[in-house]
Design a protein around this motif. Structure first.
Motif, PDB file in Angstrom:
ATOM      1  N   ILE A 117      -2.266  50.283  27.187  1.00 31.50           N
ATOM      2  CA  ILE A 117      -2.515  50.384  25.753  1.00 31.50           C
ATOM      3  C   ILE A 117      -3.554  49.345  25.356  1.00 31.50           C
ATOM      4  N   VAL A 173      -5.184  47.372  22.285  1.00 30.25           N
ATOM      5  CA  VAL A 173      -4.880  46.973  20.905  1.00 30.25           C
ATOM      6  C   VAL A 173      -6.024  46.090  20.403  1.00 30.25           C
ATOM      7  N   ASN A 217      -8.281  51.053  19.342  1.00 30.07           N
ATOM      8  CA  ASN A 217      -6.861  51.189  19.631  1.00 30.07           C
ATOM      9  C   ASN A 217      -6.615  52.508  20.349  1.00 30.07           C
ATOM     10  N   GLY A 254      -3.304  48.515  14.348  1.00 29.93           N
ATOM     11  CA  GLY A 254      -3.766  49.863  14.646  1.00 29.93           C
ATOM     12  C   GLY A 254      -5.082  50.154  13.943  1.00 29.93           C
ATOM     13  N   ASP A 255      -5.542  51.389  14.058  1.00 29.69           N
ATOM     14  CA  ASP A 255      -6.862  51.738  13.531  1.00 29.69           C
ATOM     15  C   ASP A 255      -6.970  51.521  12.024  1.00 29.69           C
ATOM     16  N   PRO A 276      -3.093  54.629  16.875  1.00 26.17           N
ATOM     17  CA  PRO A 276      -4.318  54.590  17.689  1.00 26.17           C
ATOM     18  C   PRO A 276      -5.342  55.627  17.216  1.00 26.17           C
ATOM     19  N   GLY A 277      -6.586  55.426  17.642  1.00 25.59           N
ATOM     20  CA  GLY A 277      -7.602  56.431  17.371  1.00 25.59           C
ATOM     21  C   GLY A 277      -7.537  57.571  18.362  1.00 25.59           C
ATOM     22  N   SER A 289     -13.289  53.276  20.867  1.00 23.25           N
ATOM     23  CA  SER A 289     -12.031  53.214  20.113  1.00 23.25           C
ATOM     24  C   SER A 289     -11.422  51.816  20.251  1.00 23.25           C
ATOM     25  N   VAL A 311       1.080  40.712  18.757  1.00 20.63           N
ATOM     26  CA  VAL A 311       0.563  40.931  20.109  1.00 20.63           C
ATOM     27  C   VAL A 311      -0.484  39.854  20.398  1.00 20.63           C
ATOM     28  N   LEU A 364      -0.199  43.412  15.107  1.00 23.10           N
ATOM     29  CA  LEU A 364      -0.585  44.754  15.551  1.00 23.10           C
ATOM     30  C   LEU A 364      -0.815  45.617  14.316  1.00 23.10           C
TER      31      LEU A 364
END
Lengths: 408, 408
Positions: free
Chosen positions: A237, A239, A223, B246-247, A338-339, A221, B239, B244
């Motif tokens: 976290i 990223v 994220n 995300g997936d 996120p995943g 994954s 970031v 940022l």
């Protein structure tokens, strides 16, 4: 690992310099360290180099005893038996340490993340006596080194600490349950161990996230959000495949996200209604009417088991805590898309007992686009995520330059 | 920009291949595009190449009309007049579009981020008629192209949209004030413009963050949080110098972080007590008893100005909204450990009127380590951050390979 190319690999065909050859050795070793057994052809594909380059790299690593080749049970592309490369656990190891609120752990960890031997001791809560912690851990370290095979080499030392760690120098600046500390923990432990190796220090939840991303519930994954319950609540976290650290290393303090601003419980950090205050060990045990009983993992597991047996107070406590946890998780999914979201440490037990409450909040409060594909999971490495992350810190120098690290 | 080396630059001394020469042209142009005027020596330092390489790169870019050299007012290191490189705004430009909830903006933007000409129209709220939006914007685009100098070339098109954009294909998947949309906005606008260029689409707050990071209140900061008020509340977060996403591109939806779970106002997303529901335009105007008055920027500015004149209802409304905003900002600082938090769009007006409330929450609820160095600022680009971010999307291809982009 699902991606077909590997960042960091340099493959220019004919012109492979000494520098990039050494770096490629590290890239290959990292793949094998993470995935355990990888075929020659898969490695060549991932690194974007040809067969002869891969053979050279493998033979160099095998000559140092870092990997071995063996025939895989499955067959390769053309139906022939495929050779896989595996990490050797006998030649090199790291020492990994975990300073949690109520316990101290030390382990000798081999390539591939295998815990070869471990030691553990209880720790008095609220105790920030650096000397006492270092004495116990250094004693464990000496025992682990003494018990290692005589020809095995310690190549690194990593430590997980339940505090806010300044990225620039590894100083433990603040422990929310205690206050300002500014402990030079890493240097103190390094001196006491006397191995001539620096001790790399990271925040426990950051390291838990790294480990779950590397070889746990978040493998593959890009994220992920990792919530860690260790009396309080921490976070790590990932990223875009990298740890979120912020300007100075203090990022991902999701335990101090305010979820209950009106009548929130006071938090150890001085604020009120933080996620930690509403879903930490103390909140759960009080709500379940068990504040006088066992604390820590035993206490939290006791509530979950009681709820499973039909204890109404335990069930109500988990419902309450699960609802606050769900609000926090919903916020995090909206922020990070996120995943996967991973519950580690004591939160793993709590999520098992309150998954329905968490899922309901996610269903009701996450934007549909970010809710479509996210998975909620418990930590695959269990209570060892933080220790495993510390081991990864210890392996960093070896994986950056295997031959260089061994020649030191 | 404060760092002394530039990511992406390749400087190997003698062996500079065609590929890396072209890439280095882009790296140099990017520096000049961002900073406006940079000396030869500074460029050589940042890129880690020697003087002769820099001279070659500058002369190639100057020959295409992308940059010019001129004598700086200040003197160089050895007391001699220093030559600085500046972006030329006459040779190439991009079209930038901004689809906000209540307005449509289009601009022709030159290198260096200079807005050369612009058009603006009101937009009916809640209208998701793709054809209507595209017709207005394509009309503006045609006017802007027609008004450009005859020898100027349009090298890219970027658009900011007030919705959730899928990173993989730029589709506008969801507009929280409207619901699911799944609009192919980029392709539709591209076809109507007829320039033979793709239209790159991004979320408005993401683009606002990019622009403030590139040339605004967050220049030089590796980690920043940008909160954007456009009727609702969006977010863009940088970031480690990168957006940022995300997936799937839906990250940073900080407007849908729940801050008021008990008696929170209903939110357009279907949840309750989201930051957007508590600090958006509607919440402010209702609390100030001005729900029937002007909306949008005018309405929000009216409340802030009334409070400055001593209007008690306006002051109370700003206090209330500022407190919720402060909770959200405190959570974000604990999560991201940023160097700077930036208030953009209508939130820039609100922060001006409620800075004390926000600051108090930050003081009381952010962990001391993350509070030590963070700065809270309003957007330096004002209401144009999102448009400026769209222009950056448009410039991406040119900055990746200047000669390649011009030869197409």
């Amino acid at each position: 690992m699902s991606s077909s190319t590997v960042s960091g690999a340099i493959g220019t065909g004919r012109l492979v310099s000494q520098v990039s050859r050494r770096r490629n050795l590290g890239v290959l070793l990292r793949e094998v360290h993470r995935d355990g057994a990888v075929s020659r052809t898969e490695l060549a594909d991932r690194m974007g180099v040809n067969r002869s380059t891969i053979l050279t790299l493998i033979s160099k690593l095998a000559a140092t005893g870092l990997v071995r080749e063996e025939t895989s049970a499955t067959t390769g592309r053309a139906g022939r038996p495929s050779l896989v490369v595996r990490p050797e656990t006998g030649q090199v190891y790291v020492l990994a340490f975990d300073v949690a609120v109520d316990r101290l752990v030390a382990a000798r960890v081999g390539l591939g993340g295998t815990v070869l031997e471990r030691r553990e001791a209880a720790r008095r809560r609220g105790n920030d006596d650096l000397d006492e912690v270092v004495t116990v851990l250094a004693g464990f370290g000496a025992e682990l080194v003494a018990a290692a095979p005589p020809d095995a080499t310690c190549v690194g030392v990593g430590a997980s600490y339940c505090g806010l760690i300044r990225a620039a120098d590894g100083k433990v600046r603040l422990v929310p349950t205690i206050g300002w500390t500014d402990l030079d923990f890493g240097p103190a432990l390094g001196r006491r161990l006397g191995l001539g190796l620096p001790v790399a220090v990271g925040n426990e939840a950051h390291l838990g996230a790294l480990a779950e991303h590397e070889r746990g519930a978040g493998a593959g994954s890009r994220n992920l959000v990792y919530l860690h319950g260790d009396v309080g609540v921490g976070g790590g976290i990932i990223v875009g495949g990298r740890l979120l650290d912020g300007d100075e290393g203090y990022a991902a303090e999701l335990g101090h996200m305010i979820v209950n601003p009106y009548d929130g419980r006071p938090c150890n950090c001085g604020s009120r209604g933080c996620l930690e205050a509403e879903v930490g060990e103390e909140a759960l045990l009080e709500a379940a009417g068990r504040a006088g009983g066992p604390l820590g993992r035993e206490g939290v597991r006791g509530v979950v088991q009681a709820a499973e047996r039909g204890d109404a107070a335990a069930r109500a406590a988990l419902d309450r805590v699960g609802d606050w946890l769900g609000i926090g998780v919903a916020n995090l999914i909206n922020l990070f898309n996120p995943g996967v979201v991973i519950f580690g440490g004591m939160l793993s037990e709590i999520y098992r007992g309150a998954a329905a409450q968490v899922d309901t909040r996610v269903q009701n409060s996450v934007l549909p686009v970010s809710r479509e594909r996210v998975a909620l999971r418990t930590a695959a490495l269990g209570y060892d995520s933080t220790l495993a992350g510390a081991a990864e810190l210890g392996f960093a120098a070896l994986l950056a330059d295997p031959l260089g690290a061994l020649s030191r």
